[in-house]
Scaffold this active site. Structure first.
Site, PDB file in Angstrom:
ATOM      1  N   GLN A  28       0.809  -1.219   0.000  1.00  0.00           N
ATOM      2  CA  GLN A  28       0.000   0.000   0.000  1.00  0.00           C
ATOM      3  C   GLN A  28       0.845   1.272   0.000  1.00  0.00           C
ATOM      4  OE1 GLN A  28      -3.821  -0.745   0.292  1.00  0.00           O
ATOM      5  NE2 GLN A  28      -3.186   0.756  -1.196  1.00  0.00           N
ATOM      6  N   SER A  50       3.012  -4.794  -5.073  1.00  0.00           N
ATOM      7  CA  SER A  50       2.074  -5.273  -6.093  1.00  0.00           C
ATOM      8  C   SER A  50       1.809  -4.161  -7.094  1.00  0.00           C
ATOM      9  CB  SER A  50       0.759  -5.712  -5.440  1.00  0.00           C
ATOM     10  OG  SER A  50      -0.148  -6.199  -6.409  1.00  0.00           O
ATOM     11  N   ALA A  51       1.966  -4.449  -8.399  1.00  0.00           N
ATOM     12  CA  ALA A  51       1.940  -3.422  -9.439  1.00  0.00           C
ATOM     13  C   ALA A  51       0.612  -2.682  -9.536  1.00  0.00           C
ATOM     14  CB  ALA A  51       2.283  -4.047 -10.793  1.00  0.00           C
ATOM     15  N   THR A  67       7.197 -19.535 -15.873  1.00  0.00           N
ATOM     16  CA  THR A  67       7.682 -18.643 -16.924  1.00  0.00           C
ATOM     17  C   THR A  67       7.336 -17.203 -16.564  1.00  0.00           C
ATOM     18  OG1 THR A  67       7.394 -20.352 -18.604  1.00  0.00           O
ATOM     19  CG2 THR A  67       7.505 -18.074 -19.378  1.00  0.00           C
ATOM     20  N   CYS A  98      -9.742  -7.460  -0.254  1.00  0.00           N
ATOM     21  CA  CYS A  98      -9.567  -8.917  -0.119  1.00  0.00           C
ATOM     22  C   CYS A  98     -10.508  -9.522   0.909  1.00  0.00           C
ATOM     23  CB  CYS A  98      -8.122  -9.230   0.251  1.00  0.00           C
ATOM     24  SG  CYS A  98      -6.940  -8.745  -1.024  1.00  0.00           S
TER      25      CYS A  98
END
Length: 412
Positions: free
Chosen positions: A198, A218-219, A256, A345
């Site tokens: 955040q 987190s992007a 990957t 969430c």
């Protein structure tokens, strides 16, 4: 009943035109055009597998991945590019940090320290580890959500192997004294992780200055794409793998690499770093205007978290007495305002926010919470619209409350 109200509000919005004001930037942010542009070549031209090094397409992808890792390391001021590991989300990065450190260091001890207001990605992982022989201390916080560095130090034992305290709280915006806690952890030779999901884009994050051993991000929280995160692991830290399989991420995280997503993360982080001071100034202006307007126009409300110093620049969290948070959200939605009552969430839960309970709010007041989080696209008109539509919503809900009837009559 709430489900029926939600369907009704959706139908109403489809039938009439109304303002559209997004006030949930702590849940997710829009993808900036510059970020999308940076991602597109990895869908069309540089689409090779970075692990396929025997032909040019694969080598091109490998070289691009290294440059993107360099960019992220530079934005965060990591000492070494190899300290940057890409993940599928911030939650994965948190899980990896907690489980990986616990399993890799269980011969040294089994005690973990965290706080009661962490994101569920931390709390649920700690609860999982408790079922497998680990001991966890959940530290109390004060009425504003601050973790005491002294309490952290007092909780350290001979078998303590990990401390995890978030940089900034996602619900009430409290910015924790991470640098001070990191110094305590270092003094006692305990590994220190911080969940900075955040914080990125809303405050300066300098890994050398913070002194942490691990850091998650987190992007999509700072105008990047969803489905990509990062874990910083300081060189020399022993950590077990969370995902097993291939040899990607220097053998630490199989799968990957999501090259397009990583390109988006790198570009979004670059933009957030370059424009940080400007974005913070704008967010504070919008935040303070929102707080002032709500306090001025709505009685029986409480600002959760710190007043200004120590508060995330874009966060506003109020509790309104005699109303339910879910009802506020649905009526705001009918007015074209997107907001939340806490962590996205945990939005499916009917339980009051664990963060608000931890800072001492009774259940009935915690249930009436509203989180509004502004962004660099938020305008004064957006703020003024929310201040205009929110008071009548609160009043309408209170008019239906038998508890509020007693307040109006002056009952004890």
């Amino acid at each position: 009943m709430f489900e029926q109200l939600f369907k009704c509000s959706t139908l109403i919005q489809e039938m009439i035109f109304m303002n559209s004001v997004y006030m949930d930037n702590n849940a997710t942010t829009s993808l900036k055009k510059e970020v999308l542009d940076a991602m597109m070549p990895y869908y069309t031209d540089i689409y090779g597998n970075a692990s396929s090094k025997f032909y040019k397409k694969g080598r091109d992808a490998e070289q691009a991945l290294y440059k993107l890792r360099e960019s992220v390391a530079k934005s965060l001021n990591a000492k070494n590019v190899n300290e940057i590991y890409f993940t599928g989300s911030g939650c994965e990065a948190d899980n990896w940090a907690i489980k990986g450190i616990a399993l890799a260091n269980k011969s040294k001890g089994n005690h973990i320290i965290t706080s009661k207001i962490e994101h569920h990605a931390i709390l649920s992982t700690c609860e999982y580890l408790e079922k497998h022989g680990f001991e966890v201390t959940y530290l109390d916080v004060d009425e504003y959500g601050f973790v005491s560095p002294k309490a952290v130090e007092d909780a350290i034992k001979d078998n303590t192997i990990l401390i995890s305290i978030m940089t900034a709280n996602n619900e009430i915006g409290t910015v924790e004294p991470i640098k001070e806690i990191a110094e305590i952890a270092k003094k006692h030779r305990v590994i220190f992780h911080t969940d900075a999901v955040q914080a990125i884009g809303h405050m300066k994050i300098d890994l050398q200055d913070l002194g942490v051993d691990l850091l998650s991000l987190s992007a999509h929280k700072f105008h990047g794409p969803k489905g990509v995160g990062m874990l910083y692991i300081r060189n020399g830290i022993r950590i077990d793998n969370l995902i097993h399989g291939g040899g990607q991420e220097r053998g630490k995280r199989a799968a990957t690499e999501n090259l397009a997503g990583i390109a988006g993360l790198a570009k979004a982080l670059e933009l957030a770093t370059e424009n940080l001071d400007e974005n913070i100034e704008h967010a504070k202006k919008m935040r303070n205007r929102l707080i002032e307007g709500i306090r001025k126009n709505i009685p029986y409300c409480r600002l959760n978290g710190p007043e200004d110093e120590g508060r995330l620049c874009n966060n506003v969290n109020f509790s309104f007495q005699y109303v339910e948070g879910e009802s506020i959200l649905m009526m705001l939605d009918m007015k074209g305002v997107a907001a939340s009552s806490g962590s996205a969430c945990a939005s499916g839960s009917l339980d009051p926010s664990h963060v608000l309970i931890a800072i001492g709010l009774p259940h009935e007041i915690a249930h009436g919470s509203l989180r509004l989080s502004v962004g660099d696209e938020t305008t004064e008109e957006d703020v003024d619209y929310v201040v205009e539509v929110l008071p009548p919503i609160i009043q309408r809900l209170r008019d239906m409350s038998p508890l509020y009837e007693g307040v109006e009559r002056g009952d004890n």
